[in-house]
Design a protein around this motif. Structure first.
Motif, PDB file in Angstrom:
ATOM      1  N   ASN A  37       2.880   3.092   4.135  1.00  0.00           N
ATOM      2  CA  ASN A  37       1.740   3.995   4.300  1.00  0.00           C
ATOM      3  C   ASN A  37       0.939   3.681   5.545  1.00  0.00           C
ATOM      4  OD1 ASN A  37       0.715   6.010   1.873  1.00  0.00           O
ATOM      5  ND2 ASN A  37       2.279   4.545   1.207  1.00  0.00           N
ATOM      6  N   ALA A  38       0.728   2.401   5.834  1.00  0.00           N
ATOM      7  CA  ALA A  38      -0.012   2.037   7.038  1.00  0.00           C
ATOM      8  C   ALA A  38       0.720   2.524   8.281  1.00  0.00           C
ATOM      9  CB  ALA A  38      -0.199   0.520   7.095  1.00  0.00           C
TER      10      ALA A  38
ATOM     11  N   CYS B 173       0.900  -6.527   5.485  1.00  0.00           N
ATOM     12  CA  CYS B 173       1.086  -5.902   4.164  1.00  0.00           C
ATOM     13  C   CYS B 173       2.173  -6.665   3.410  1.00  0.00           C
ATOM     14  CB  CYS B 173       1.458  -4.434   4.312  1.00  0.00           C
ATOM     15  SG  CYS B 173       0.287  -3.435   5.252  1.00  0.00           S
ATOM     16  N   THR B 174       2.053  -7.981   3.363  1.00  0.00           N
ATOM     17  CA  THR B 174       3.111  -8.824   2.813  1.00  0.00           C
ATOM     18  C   THR B 174       3.033  -9.020   1.307  1.00  0.00           C
ATOM     19  OG1 THR B 174       1.767 -10.722   3.496  1.00  0.00           O
ATOM     20  CG2 THR B 174       3.580 -10.077   4.944  1.00  0.00           C
ATOM     21  N   GLY B 175       2.021  -8.444   0.655  1.00  0.00           N
ATOM     22  CA  GLY B 175       1.977  -8.475  -0.797  1.00  0.00           C
ATOM     23  C   GLY B 175       1.618  -9.824  -1.373  1.00  0.00           C
TER      24      GLY B 175
ATOM     25  N   ALA C 129      -3.769  -4.902   4.215  1.00  0.00           N
ATOM     26  CA  ALA C 129      -3.959  -4.012   3.056  1.00  0.00           C
ATOM     27  C   ALA C 129      -3.057  -4.482   1.926  1.00  0.00           C
ATOM     28  CB  ALA C 129      -3.646  -2.564   3.429  1.00  0.00           C
ATOM     29  N   GLY C 130      -3.470  -4.177   0.704  1.00  0.00           N
ATOM     30  CA  GLY C 130      -2.647  -4.481  -0.458  1.00  0.00           C
ATOM     31  C   GLY C 130      -2.945  -5.836  -1.068  1.00  0.00           C
ATOM     32  N   ASP C 131      -1.983  -6.355  -1.848  1.00  0.00           N
ATOM     33  CA  ASP C 131      -2.169  -7.606  -2.576  1.00  0.00           C
ATOM     34  C   ASP C 131      -2.587  -8.761  -1.677  1.00  0.00           C
ATOM     35  OD1 ASP C 131      -1.136  -6.080  -4.629  1.00  0.00           O
ATOM     36  OD2 ASP C 131       0.351  -7.552  -5.262  1.00  0.00           O
TER      37      ASP C 131
ATOM     38  N   GLY D 121      -3.200  -0.452  -2.991  1.00  0.00           N
ATOM     39  CA  GLY D 121      -2.744  -0.921  -1.689  1.00  0.00           C
ATOM     40  C   GLY D 121      -2.370   0.224  -0.770  1.00  0.00           C
ATOM     41  N   LYS D 122      -1.704   1.228  -1.308  1.00  0.00           N
ATOM     42  CA  LYS D 122      -1.340   2.399  -0.510  1.00  0.00           C
ATOM     43  C   LYS D 122      -2.594   3.142  -0.047  1.00  0.00           C
ATOM     44  CE  LYS D 122       1.990   4.884  -2.383  1.00  0.00           C
ATOM     45  NZ  LYS D 122       2.789   5.532  -3.464  1.00  0.00           N
TER      46      LYS D 122
END
Length: 463
Positions: free
Chosen positions: A19-20, A138-140, A303-305, A316-317
């Motif tokens: 998404n990013a 955005c590695t979660g 962004a995200g986790d 996150g999205k």
């Protein structure tokens, strides 16, 4: 070393990274999307998608059994369930995700990426990716290993193993009473495992209202799961070919597989964040635009986790869309109006986060789970309306609203019961939109649906 330059370099090609990158490209920028495992990420192959594919058949079978006049199968066919799950995960083949990225004009790049300087990312093969505008992390997240004696000496399941296994263990011990723990306990119990769930708290799902954890525990016990509350796993060892989990109270559980479902932490340990003065293994603290705090130059976003804010794929999205819009707007020289509820901010992360736990019964919630001060009022109600009675014989469920009594708007909603997940978005709209209760009164629920409970909640509040 090979060197490539893009406007934006996104590290992590799960749904958040996708998404990013896509929003940046839609805003007129070039973007590289870097992934060291599978494009599509954790959600697509080891989390949201496969876990729900494992849960759904059992939930449907249970629903059918609550309806007279229907001849239901006696049990699930595990091989068929696994085949359907594998179809949803493309049998681990990420070709479709890579092709999507290319079709979206995103450059997919395979490799383990580390930040090596300002706007600079280096891959494990030595390739250097330079970002004109921004690097987005955005590695979660990754599983947390609890401090249990012997845990490093025996093979255990993580959530990835639990969602991807294709053989049903005769005995499964699950350590952890959160979302992963309860969902996987029920999924594998319904597939044929004898399951013990070990939780340290007084009830399951401790972040949810008490009635939610109690209802899920009852549902698990109905499926034969032995739920051990106020229990702590002190030691694991191998005894006669089995894994023994020794409990603090002196008891023990023997199992063929042990699933660790004890939480997750941001995946920043091997990302190179120390190069820019941040602490490896810690979350990347961001503002509502996704800009990472403590890094000069306004070029590092996340962004995200990995941020530790709202560790859910949909949140996150949502945050990633804001990040992509912010970066592309700044690149065009536009002023970014980062006020609450603008498209440049992830405002909902703070107090309007929706979540569904796909057990049977389901738990669906958004916003506050309970009152936090004397200006807030809680209304609890059994879900007992025509729609629920028609949905299942003996339908049991509960609903809660948390109301700001000064403004008379909703601050939180929780539903527990069969099929309540699909009711959540209406609640989310009410919370995000701060719809006055007196206006919500005129949103007439259709008869006969479970949503009739909205009318009963408002009547109970006093409208």
């Amino acid at each position: 070393m090979a060197e490539q330059t893009f406007d934006v370099v996104v590290i992590g090609a799960g749904p958040v990274g996708e998404n990013a990158a896509s929003r940046a490209v839609e805003g007129g920028l070039t973007a590289a999307l870097v992934e060291h495992e599978r494009f599509g990420g954790e959600c697509s192959y080891w989390a949201c998608i496969p876990s729900k594919a494992l849960l759904r058949p059992g939930n449907l079978l249970a629903a059918v059994r609550r309806m007279p006049g229907i001849e239901a199968a006696e049990r699930l066919d595990p091989l068929a369930v696994f085949a359907r799950r594998d179809a949803f995960t493309s049998n681990g083949d990420d070709t479709g995700q890579v092709d999507w990225a290319k079709s979206a004009k995103i450059e997919p790049v395979r490799g383990h990426a580390r930040i090596t300087g300002e706007r600079e990312v280096t891959l494990d093969d030595g390739t250097v990716l330079l970002a004109r505008r921004a690097v987005v992390v955005c590695t979660g997240s990754v599983p947390v290993t609890p401090p249990i004696d012997g845990i490093g000496e025996i093979p255990v399941w993580t959530s990835r193993d639990a969602t991807s296994a294709s053989e049903v263990p005769a005995r499964l011990a699950v350590i952890g009473g959160g979302v992963v723990g309860v969902e996987m306990s029920q999924a594998w119990a319904r597939l044929g495992s004898s399951v013990d769930l070990i939780a340290t708290g007084e009830r399951l799902l401790p972040r949810m209202p008490a009635f939610a954890g109690d209802a899920v525990a009852e549902g698990l016990r109905a499926d034969g799961v032995r739920v051990h509350l106020r229990a702590r796993a002190d030691r694991v060892s191998t005894v006669d070919g089995s894994t023994r989990v020794e409990l603090a109270d002196g008891g023990y559980v023997d199992a063929d597989k042990v699933l660790l479902a004890t939480g997750r932490k941001p995946a920043t340990a091997d990302l190179g964040v120390d190069v820019v003065g941040l602490t490896p293994g810690s979350p990347l603290t961001v503002d509502d635009t996704g800009l990472v705090s403590g890094v000069d130059g306004e070029w590092l976003y996340a962004a995200g986790d990995v941020t530790g804010r709202a560790p859910l794929t949909h949140q996150g999205k949502y945050a990633a869309r804001a990040v992509g819009d912010v970066i592309s707007a700044k690149a065009r020289g536009e002023t970014v109006d980062a006020v609450p509820w603008s498209r440049f901010t992830a405002t909902a992360d703070h107090h309007a986060v929706p979540q569904v736990i796909f057990t049977d019964p389901e738990v669906a919630s958004v916003g506050l789970a309970d009152a936090e001060n004397d200006r807030q009022r809680v209304v609890d109600l059994d879900i007992a309306v025509a729609g629920s009675a028609l949905t299942a014989d003996g339908y049991t469920g509960k609903a809660r609203i948390v109301v700001d009594t000064e403004r008379e708007v909703l601050l939180g909603v929780t539903f527990v019961g069969q099929d309540v997940g699909e009711m959540l978005h209406a609640a989310t709209i009410a919370v995000v939109g701060e719809v006055p209760l007196r206006r919500l009164w005129h949103a007439v629920p259709a008869f006969p649906t479970i949503s009739e409970v909205w009318l009963r909640l408002l009547e109970t509040y006093g409208l």
